[in-house]
Scaffold this motif. Structure first.
Motif: not given
Length: 66
Positions: A3-8
């Motif tokens: 699973a991947m997640m985007k962090v800003k």
């Protein structure tokens, strides 16, 4: 596939504790509004949680606070 997640990065780490600055660098965030896609593991979730006041998790066009 993991699973991947985007962090800003939404707030500057300038003036933050050195440990928090190192965590932001460890996540691969270099500048304001920079978004990185990282693997969603317990370790990275802990890193995001420790700097939750500096970053946001971005999911499919909507921003979710960490």
């Amino acid at each position: 596939m993991a699973a991947m997640m985007k962090v800003k990065l939404v707030r500057s780490p300038n003036g933050a504790k050195p440990k928090h600055r190192a965590t932001v660098v460890g996540l691969g965030l270099r500048r304001m509004q920079h978004v990185r896609t990282i693997i969603d593991t317990a370790e990275t979730r802990g890193m995001v949680k420790s700097v939750a006041h500096l970053v946001q998790i971005v999911e499919d066009g909507a921003q979710v606070s960490a």
